[in-house]
Design a protein around this motif. Structure first.
Motif, PDB file in Angstrom:
ATOM      1  N   PHE A  37       0.851  -1.176   0.000  1.00  0.00           N
ATOM      2  CA  PHE A  37       0.000   0.000   0.000  1.00  0.00           C
ATOM      3  C   PHE A  37       0.893   1.234   0.000  1.00  0.00           C
ATOM      4  CE2 PHE A  37      -4.160  -1.873   1.152  1.00  0.00           C
ATOM      5  CZ  PHE A  37      -3.755  -3.150   1.489  1.00  0.00           C
ATOM      6  N   ARG A  38       0.304   2.358  -0.340  1.00  0.00           N
ATOM      7  CA  ARG A  38       1.050   3.607  -0.234  1.00  0.00           C
ATOM      8  C   ARG A  38       0.106   4.730   0.152  1.00  0.00           C
ATOM      9  NH1 ARG A  38       2.563   4.623  -6.650  1.00  0.00           N
ATOM     10  NH2 ARG A  38       0.440   5.094  -7.386  1.00  0.00           N
ATOM     11  N   GLN A  39       0.676   5.732   0.787  1.00  0.00           N
ATOM     12  CA  GLN A  39      -0.102   6.900   1.176  1.00  0.00           C
ATOM     13  C   GLN A  39       0.721   8.143   0.933  1.00  0.00           C
ATOM     14  OE1 GLN A  39      -1.709   6.913   5.170  1.00  0.00           O
ATOM     15  NE2 GLN A  39      -3.293   8.362   4.575  1.00  0.00           N
ATOM     16  N   ALA A  40       0.218   8.973   0.031  1.00  0.00           N
ATOM     17  CA  ALA A  40       0.853  10.253  -0.266  1.00  0.00           C
ATOM     18  C   ALA A  40       0.272  11.321   0.653  1.00  0.00           C
ATOM     19  CB  ALA A  40       0.636  10.610  -1.724  1.00  0.00           C
ATOM     20  N   PRO A  41       0.993  12.396   0.885  1.00  0.00           N
ATOM     21  CA  PRO A  41       0.484  13.467   1.743  1.00  0.00           C
ATOM     22  C   PRO A  41      -0.868  13.971   1.272  1.00  0.00           C
ATOM     23  CG  PRO A  41       2.792  13.815   1.258  1.00  0.00           C
ATOM     24  CD  PRO A  41       2.356  12.662   0.406  1.00  0.00           C
ATOM     25  N   GLY A  42      -1.806  14.053   2.185  1.00  0.00           N
ATOM     26  CA  GLY A  42      -3.127  14.575   1.864  1.00  0.00           C
ATOM     27  C   GLY A  42      -4.029  13.618   1.120  1.00  0.00           C
ATOM     28  N   LYS A  43      -3.573  12.391   0.924  1.00  0.00           N
ATOM     29  CA  LYS A  43      -4.375  11.416   0.191  1.00  0.00           C
ATOM     30  C   LYS A  43      -4.652  10.195   1.057  1.00  0.00           C
ATOM     31  CE  LYS A  43      -2.841  12.669  -4.454  1.00  0.00           C
ATOM     32  NZ  LYS A  43      -2.298  12.156  -5.742  1.00  0.00           N
ATOM     33  N   GLN A  44      -5.661   9.465   0.656  1.00  0.00           N
ATOM     34  CA  GLN A  44      -5.970   8.228   1.363  1.00  0.00           C
ATOM     35  C   GLN A  44      -4.966   7.147   0.995  1.00  0.00           C
ATOM     36  OE1 GLN A  44     -10.099   7.270   0.441  1.00  0.00           O
ATOM     37  NE2 GLN A  44     -10.714   8.073   2.433  1.00  0.00           N
ATOM     38  N   ARG A  45      -4.785   6.222   1.913  1.00  0.00           N
ATOM     39  CA  ARG A  45      -3.937   5.073   1.622  1.00  0.00           C
ATOM     40  C   ARG A  45      -4.577   4.249   0.511  1.00  0.00           C
ATOM     41  NH1 ARG A  45      -3.039   1.455   6.669  1.00  0.00           N
ATOM     42  NH2 ARG A  45      -5.156   0.796   6.127  1.00  0.00           N
ATOM     43  N   GLU A  46      -3.761   3.789  -0.409  1.00  0.00           N
ATOM     44  CA  GLU A  46      -4.277   2.998  -1.525  1.00  0.00           C
ATOM     45  C   GLU A  46      -3.469   1.712  -1.670  1.00  0.00           C
ATOM     46  OE1 GLU A  46      -3.912   4.989  -5.263  1.00  0.00           O
ATOM     47  OE2 GLU A  46      -1.775   5.347  -5.059  1.00  0.00           O
ATOM     48  N   GLU A  89       7.389   7.483 -11.379  1.00  0.00           N
ATOM     49  CA  GLU A  89       6.745   8.671 -11.926  1.00  0.00           C
ATOM     50  C   GLU A  89       6.503   9.693 -10.817  1.00  0.00           C
ATOM     51  OE1 GLU A  89       3.196   7.111 -13.657  1.00  0.00           O
ATOM     52  OE2 GLU A  89       4.240   6.193 -15.367  1.00  0.00           O
ATOM     53  N   PRO A  90       6.250  10.931 -11.192  1.00  0.00           N
ATOM     54  CA  PRO A  90       6.005  11.972 -10.177  1.00  0.00           C
ATOM     55  C   PRO A  90       4.822  11.662  -9.265  1.00  0.00           C
ATOM     56  CG  PRO A  90       6.484  12.974 -12.296  1.00  0.00           C
ATOM     57  CD  PRO A  90       6.364  11.492 -12.550  1.00  0.00           C
ATOM     58  N   GLU A  91       3.916  10.769  -9.687  1.00  0.00           N
ATOM     59  CA  GLU A  91       2.755  10.420  -8.870  1.00  0.00           C
ATOM     60  C   GLU A  91       3.053   9.322  -7.856  1.00  0.00           C
ATOM     61  OE1 GLU A  91       1.860  12.433 -12.407  1.00  0.00           O
ATOM     62  OE2 GLU A  91       2.717  10.414 -12.254  1.00  0.00           O
ATOM     63  N   ASP A  92       4.251   8.767  -7.883  1.00  0.00           N
ATOM     64  CA  ASP A  92       4.576   7.630  -7.022  1.00  0.00           C
ATOM     65  C   ASP A  92       5.094   7.979  -5.618  1.00  0.00           C
ATOM     66  OD1 ASP A  92       5.811   5.909  -9.927  1.00  0.00           O
ATOM     67  OD2 ASP A  92       3.879   5.642  -8.919  1.00  0.00           O
ATOM     68  N   ILE A  95       4.553   7.187   1.365  1.00  0.00           N
ATOM     69  CA  ILE A  95       5.039   6.190   2.308  1.00  0.00           C
ATOM     70  C   ILE A  95       4.457   4.857   1.858  1.00  0.00           C
ATOM     71  CG2 ILE A  95       5.097   5.413   4.688  1.00  0.00           C
ATOM     72  CD1 ILE A  95       4.748   8.323   5.532  1.00  0.00           C
ATOM     73  N   TYR A  96       5.319   3.877   1.709  1.00  0.00           N
ATOM     74  CA  TYR A  96       4.917   2.562   1.241  1.00  0.00           C
ATOM     75  C   TYR A  96       4.883   1.590   2.416  1.00  0.00           C
ATOM     76  CZ  TYR A  96       5.138   3.906  -3.655  1.00  0.00           C
ATOM     77  OH  TYR A  96       4.885   4.508  -4.876  1.00  0.00           O
ATOM     78  N   TYR A  97       3.792   0.837   2.487  1.00  0.00           N
ATOM     79  CA  TYR A  97       3.583  -0.111   3.578  1.00  0.00           C
ATOM     80  C   TYR A  97       3.379  -1.505   3.018  1.00  0.00           C
ATOM     81  CZ  TYR A  97       2.279   4.158   6.123  1.00  0.00           C
ATOM     82  OH  TYR A  97       2.257   5.417   6.687  1.00  0.00           O
ATOM     83  N   THR A 131       7.959   2.850   4.613  1.00  0.00           N
ATOM     84  CA  THR A 131       9.230   3.400   4.156  1.00  0.00           C
ATOM     85  C   THR A 131       8.918   4.484   3.133  1.00  0.00           C
ATOM     86  OG1 THR A 131      11.414   2.847   3.243  1.00  0.00           O
ATOM     87  CG2 THR A 131       9.541   1.645   2.343  1.00  0.00           C
ATOM     88  N   GLN A 132       9.657   5.586   3.211  1.00  0.00           N
ATOM     89  CA  GLN A 132       9.370   6.750   2.389  1.00  0.00           C
ATOM     90  C   GLN A 132      10.030   6.632   1.024  1.00  0.00           C
ATOM     91  OE1 GLN A 132       7.637   9.902   3.343  1.00  0.00           O
ATOM     92  NE2 GLN A 132       7.727  10.022   1.106  1.00  0.00           N
TER      93      GLN A 132
END
Length: 137
Positions: A37-46, A89-92, A95-97, A131-132
């Motif tokens: 999973f990953r979670q970018a600042p201000g976004k939900q975990r996906e 990519e810039p969208e990646d 924080i990766y879980y 991990t970031q």
């Protein structure tokens, strides 16, 4: 005590690669399905990927935005699962879980509703601290 520890994150340029590791203690990952999973600042975990347990079929499932760029593999001897990320990519950046769960997967659900399937599969599982991953030119 079960522990999942992610590592391998860092700073990479667009188009670069990273390999994330998810090392487990207290459980044998061969029996567990592993989700990334990953979670970018201000976004939900996906949820972005899932590999079913080695003792079942080790099938891999990927979210559309990472298909063809990310692959998941495991090393039984190291009790570790990896997420190889290429062509970042810039969208990646996020924080990766990793997460682990032993309950049977509803495989058809990954085609019909990938995000929902990922949430249901791992909501009650074991999770790492993350991990970031940062991307910058």
């Amino acid at each position: 005590q079960v522990q999942l520890v992610e590592s391998g994150g860092g700073l990479v340029q667009p188009g670069g690669s990273l390999r994330l590791s998810c090392a487990a203690s207290g459980i044998n990952l061969d029996y567990f399905h592993i989700g990334w999973f990953r979670q970018a600042p201000g976004k939900q975990r996906e949820g972005i990927s899932c590999i079913s347990s080695r003792v079942t079929d080790s099938n891999e499932y990927y979210e559309d935005s990472v298909k063809g760029r990310f692959t998941t593999s495991g090393d039984s001897a190291q009790n570790t699962v990896y997420l190889q990320m290429s062509n970042l990519e810039p969208e990646d950046p996020a924080i990766y879980y990793c997460a682990a769960d032993i309950a049977p997967l509803r495989r058809s659900a990954f085609t019909a509703d990938f995000m929902g399937a990922m949430t249901r599969a791992f909501i009650a599982g074991h999770w790492g601290q993350g991990t970031q991953v940062t991307i910058s030119s």
